[in-house]
Design a protein around this motif. Sequence first.
Motif, mmCIF file in Angstrom:
data_model
loop_
_atom_site.group_PDB
_atom_site.id
_atom_site.type_symbol
_atom_site.label_atom_id
_atom_site.label_comp_id
_atom_site.label_asym_id
_atom_site.label_seq_id
_atom_site.Cartn_x
_atom_site.Cartn_y
_atom_site.Cartn_z
ATOM 1 N N SER A 24 0.769 -0.887 -0.073
ATOM 2 C CA SER A 24 0.080 -0.006 0.027
ATOM 3 C C SER A 24 0.692 1.116 -0.132
ATOM 4 O O SER A 24 0.773 1.953 -0.082
ATOM 5 C CB SER A 24 -0.459 -0.099 1.610
ATOM 6 O OG SER A 24 0.070 0.196 2.231
ATOM 7 N N GLY A 25 2.260 1.600 -0.214
ATOM 8 C CA GLY A 25 2.765 2.366 0.768
ATOM 9 C C GLY A 25 3.230 2.523 1.574
ATOM 10 O O GLY A 25 3.736 3.486 2.614
ATOM 11 N N GLY A 26 2.219 1.997 2.731
ATOM 12 C CA GLY A 26 2.152 1.847 3.716
ATOM 13 C C GLY A 26 3.468 1.421 4.741
ATOM 14 O O GLY A 26 3.821 0.613 4.562
ATOM 15 N N VAL A 27 3.647 2.003 6.067
ATOM 16 C CA VAL A 27 4.623 0.910 6.739
ATOM 17 C C VAL A 27 4.631 -0.844 7.045
ATOM 18 O O VAL A 27 5.197 -0.861 7.113
ATOM 19 C CB VAL A 27 4.539 1.952 8.099
ATOM 20 C CG1 VAL A 27 3.639 1.774 8.928
ATOM 21 C CG2 VAL A 27 6.258 2.040 9.135
ATOM 22 N N VAL A 87 7.533 -2.253 5.436
ATOM 23 C CA VAL A 87 8.151 -3.674 6.927
ATOM 24 C C VAL A 87 8.086 -4.976 6.249
ATOM 25 O O VAL A 87 8.990 -5.571 6.158
ATOM 26 C CB VAL A 87 8.405 -3.074 8.282
ATOM 27 C CG1 VAL A 87 8.553 -4.178 9.371
ATOM 28 C CG2 VAL A 87 8.157 -1.225 9.226
ATOM 29 N N SER A 88 6.644 -5.644 6.279
ATOM 30 C CA SER A 88 6.733 -6.794 5.734
ATOM 31 C C SER A 88 7.563 -7.010 4.534
ATOM 32 O O SER A 88 8.838 -8.597 4.509
ATOM 33 C CB SER A 88 5.267 -7.150 4.834
ATOM 34 O OG SER A 88 4.449 -7.096 5.906
ATOM 35 N N THR A 129 1.206 -10.150 3.250
ATOM 36 C CA THR A 129 0.692 -9.180 3.958
ATOM 37 C C THR A 129 1.083 -8.880 4.986
ATOM 38 O O THR A 129 1.828 -9.112 5.713
ATOM 39 C CB THR A 129 -1.018 -9.011 3.522
ATOM 40 O OG1 THR A 129 -1.285 -9.829 4.649
ATOM 41 C CG2 THR A 129 -1.800 -10.036 2.238
ATOM 42 N N GLY A 130 0.605 -7.353 5.126
ATOM 43 C CA GLY A 130 1.364 -6.664 6.657
ATOM 44 C C GLY A 130 0.118 -6.537 7.428
ATOM 45 O O GLY A 130 -0.280 -5.699 7.984
ATOM 46 N N HIS A 131 -0.708 -7.773 7.455
ATOM 47 C CA HIS A 131 -1.956 -7.617 8.835
ATOM 48 C C HIS A 131 -1.652 -8.071 9.947
ATOM 49 O O HIS A 131 -0.222 -8.917 9.869
ATOM 50 C CB HIS A 131 -2.504 -8.849 7.993
ATOM 51 C CG HIS A 131 -3.347 -8.080 6.982
ATOM 52 N ND1 HIS A 131 -4.263 -8.952 5.498
ATOM 53 C CD2 HIS A 131 -5.164 -7.683 7.040
ATOM 54 C CE1 HIS A 131 -4.480 -7.939 5.511
ATOM 55 N NE2 HIS A 131 -5.653 -7.726 5.637
ATOM 56 N N PHE A 155 2.102 -13.711 7.089
ATOM 57 C CA PHE A 155 2.271 -12.522 7.675
ATOM 58 C C PHE A 155 3.217 -12.351 8.892
ATOM 59 O O PHE A 155 3.268 -12.368 9.824
ATOM 60 C CB PHE A 155 1.005 -12.735 9.302
ATOM 61 C CG PHE A 155 -0.223 -12.246 8.883
ATOM 62 C CD1 PHE A 155 -0.708 -12.555 7.657
ATOM 63 C CD2 PHE A 155 -1.174 -13.120 9.257
ATOM 64 C CE1 PHE A 155 -1.647 -12.233 6.508
ATOM 65 C CE2 PHE A 155 -2.419 -13.795 8.075
ATOM 66 C CZ PHE A 155 -2.562 -13.385 7.303
ATOM 67 N N PRO A 156 4.659 -11.554 7.791
ATOM 68 C CA PRO A 156 5.680 -11.253 8.349
ATOM 69 C C PRO A 156 5.790 -10.292 9.920
ATOM 70 O O PRO A 156 6.862 -10.164 9.823
ATOM 71 C CB PRO A 156 6.226 -10.106 7.490
ATOM 72 C CG PRO A 156 5.938 -11.015 6.034
ATOM 73 C CD PRO A 156 3.878 -11.134 6.694
ATOM 74 N N LEU A 157 4.593 -9.396 9.450
ATOM 75 C CA LEU A 157 4.096 -8.887 10.988
ATOM 76 C C LEU A 157 3.322 -9.344 12.647
ATOM 77 O O LEU A 157 3.692 -9.110 13.605
ATOM 78 C CB LEU A 157 2.972 -7.645 10.997
ATOM 79 C CG LEU A 157 4.042 -6.706 9.946
ATOM 80 C CD1 LEU A 157 2.702 -5.225 9.593
ATOM 81 C CD2 LEU A 157 5.543 -6.176 9.627
ATOM 82 N N ALA A 158 3.142 -11.107 12.499
ATOM 83 C CA ALA A 158 2.780 -11.275 13.153
ATOM 84 C C ALA A 158 3.441 -11.793 14.566
ATOM 85 O O ALA A 158 2.540 -11.147 15.601
ATOM 86 C CB ALA A 158 3.128 -13.768 12.814
ATOM 87 N N ASN A 159 4.033 -11.589 14.877
ATOM 88 C CA ASN A 159 4.677 -11.108 16.252
ATOM 89 C C ASN A 159 5.932 -10.184 16.886
ATOM 90 O O ASN A 159 5.842 -9.561 18.049
ATOM 91 C CB ASN A 159 5.870 -12.397 16.617
ATOM 92 C CG ASN A 159 5.614 -14.075 16.693
ATOM 93 O OD1 ASN A 159 4.556 -14.208 16.995
ATOM 94 N ND2 ASN A 159 6.414 -14.400 15.002
ATOM 95 N N LEU A 160 4.885 -9.261 16.069
ATOM 96 C CA LEU A 160 5.768 -7.851 15.926
ATOM 97 C C LEU A 160 4.210 -6.580 16.893
ATOM 98 O O LEU A 160 3.137 -6.696 16.516
ATOM 99 C CB LEU A 160 5.830 -6.863 15.060
ATOM 100 C CG LEU A 160 7.688 -7.598 14.660
ATOM 101 C CD1 LEU A 160 7.251 -7.432 13.114
ATOM 102 C CD2 LEU A 160 8.588 -7.566 15.298
ATOM 103 N N SER A 161 4.734 -5.657 17.448
ATOM 104 C CA SER A 161 3.664 -4.787 17.614
ATOM 105 C C SER A 161 3.681 -3.619 16.573
ATOM 106 O O SER A 161 4.432 -3.301 15.893
ATOM 107 C CB SER A 161 3.817 -4.301 19.072
ATOM 108 O OG SER A 161 5.377 -4.060 19.089
ATOM 109 N N LYS A 162 2.601 -2.540 16.786
ATOM 110 C CA LYS A 162 2.134 -1.734 15.424
ATOM 111 C C LYS A 162 4.297 -0.642 16.014
ATOM 112 O O LYS A 162 4.751 -0.399 14.724
ATOM 113 C CB LYS A 162 1.767 -0.465 16.307
ATOM 114 C CG LYS A 162 1.370 0.667 14.776
ATOM 115 C CD LYS A 162 0.245 -0.212 13.567
ATOM 116 C CE LYS A 162 1.599 0.662 12.735
ATOM 117 N NZ LYS A 162 0.265 0.853 11.005
ATOM 118 N N SER A 163 4.474 -0.100 17.017
ATOM 119 C CA SER A 163 5.409 0.090 17.967
ATOM 120 C C SER A 163 6.631 -0.154 17.286
ATOM 121 O O SER A 163 7.392 0.852 16.977
ATOM 122 C CB SER A 163 5.421 0.418 18.804
ATOM 123 O OG SER A 163 5.283 -0.269 19.780
#
Lengths: 385, 346
Positions: free
Chosen positions: B2-5, B9-10, B114-116, B157-165
């Motif tokens: 999406s161009g978003g963070v 990051v994913s 995806t960045g979900h 989901f590469p962000l699986a174990n991460l928080s937004k911060s």
Amino acid sequence: MNNIYLDYAATTPVDERVITAMQPYFNIRFGNPSSLHQFGQQAETALDLSRREMAGYLGAMPSELIFTSSGSESDNLALRGTAFASREKTGANHLLVSPIEHPAVLATARQLADLHGFDVTYIPVDEFGMVSPTMVQTNLRDDTALVSVMHANNEIGTLNPIAEIGQLCRDRGIPFHSDAVQSAAHFPLDVNDLKVDLMALGAHKFYGPKGVGALYVRSGIDLIPMLTGGSQELGLRAATQNTPLIVGMAKAFKLVQVDHNARTNHIRPLRDHLINQVLSLIPSSQLTGHPETRLPNHASFVFEDADGNLLISVLDAAGFACSSGSACKTGDPEPSLLLTHLNYSLSWAMGSLRVTLGKDTTSDDIDAFLEILPGCIQQVRELKS
Amino acid sequence: MSGGVDSSVSAALLKEQGYDVIGVMLRLWSDSDSQNRCCAPDAQAEARHIAGLLEFPFYVIDAQDQFYQAVVLPFIDGYAQGITPNPCLNCNRLIRWDFLLERAAALGAKYLATGHYARIQQTPTEHYQLLKSRDLQKDQSYVLHVLTQKSLSQTIFPLANLSKSQVRKLAGEYSLPVAERPDSQDLCFVGQGDYRDFLRKTDPSINKPGPILNPESKIIGEHPGLADFTIGQRKGLRISSPESLYVIRKDIDQNALIVGNKEHLGRTEFFADQVNWIAGVPPQDPIQATIKIRYKSPETPGTITALKGHSVQIQLESPLPDITPGQAAVFYQNDICLGGGIIRSD
């Protein structure tokens, strides 16, 4: 050829680091930035990063920077683009330009007047060729489509109070264009500090390649494209982008930003020494342009009863490359329009000399130049009488 | 992308893990002249920029027709039937997974990332489970409950174990722009105005004025159109009454809005259709679970009984005021998302 180059306002040698940066984009990363495939994507990335980097130094958004083929093209697009867009939108029909503008602006304004019916006013300037904000204010009209005042004059080096003029235009909601082609090598150019809506740059004046320039267009300023076709450059300039040259321009611009303080500290004392020596060594000589408010590398003179054109030839034969406002390769010189405008009499205006220094100029170069100059001028004066 | 963070990051994480990454953005249908928010020119430029920085190819895939058919038409149809549809569910199931997985395979990709904010876990029996994100504030399993075993087996989901911060911090470390696409309440394909304006423009017959009835079927006012209201809504009724009135039901046949006071609102029993069980099959016996009836609402404990034909009956332990036909009811056991379905009209 071992001649010494003292004509950096005409053009500059391309920095080695710029050549290195450009190299891969000729034959390795050669794709068309508009192509969908990865060759195209590589080129597009280079274009994107060049735009972001240059925009960053200018205090602009990447979407406000259009790459062109030259400073002249940028001036053309700024003038025609806004003149026609303003007329289309508001019926504005008046252009306010300074008479000391580069021919890219003056000739374009004249054509807009002669062929398209625009009303052009030339802002009066002082004896140094400087445009005063007051005179801009006096001449602004409700139907003014664009004001154009150059940042630094190429011929006599004078700097104009761009930010003050920009503020006046902004107060009236009138677009303001400035040709900053000469000043880019010497000053940081922040479009917000300068309060410009449009600004023209050309890479070869700051150790970048020839054939590439940029036009800053503030978001919200309407332009009608002059080169129509594909939707490159946000639809404002068709044609496949010249990726290697654009990469080179961005690299050169970055180097200028990093180095210009050091460069100015090196050049200015040499230039000051040059001016002082010339005025004391040469009888009947005058500095043209403002004595202080001028480009730090720029020295320009007039010598009474000397043929400037001949002087340049004699100096070149003696090993020094300079230029003159009246220089003409065909041997039929006209006095400089600018000097005539500043009321120099013909006997002075025909004898102009411009000496512009660069980052590679040494004090030995200047000493050598000062050694031969008085003799050359005397020679030229004798030939004339 | 999406161009978003999040998606940026994913991509960076995958690249670092050694994956051969291809960036993709879907070109989605949009109302009128405005571009879909998911693929607006600046979003596209940003995604391209990031793909360039991270040095992987990037393509925009046209899904405008498919999106219109699979997402926009059912959305319009849902309102025509008096429900409050959630178009993101169809988009995820049919566009962001089914459609995109096919295209991704054609590009030679084995997985879709995806960045979900959610997790996928493989059980010893080779089953895939969908789990909530570790960052419960950002958890997106509610809109992912439509995924099947097959799609989960091909999803990362590469962000699986991460928080937004942590994601923002990583963006800084990777020197990626940390621009945030605004979390707008408006739908991505609606241009100017909101979904109500879109419906009026698309089909004026969907949203016509009609009567407001009390629970005893007495006319007590007039509404501008059923689609303007959702169950539990209190604002915008324009009826003076000694006690607060809430939308408790919509009667599509009479084009009537039924309102009542708070006691009329709560329900404990409802049904859901088009149920997707992540495990692939429904449970044999009634199960205890927690149920989430809106993306941002808390879970409520209850019993779920699978019925014939991809439907379930849901019995809550305590009543909820805003059970809304067309929205998803999603079932959880602790961190595990069991699946969910679309809340049925009465």
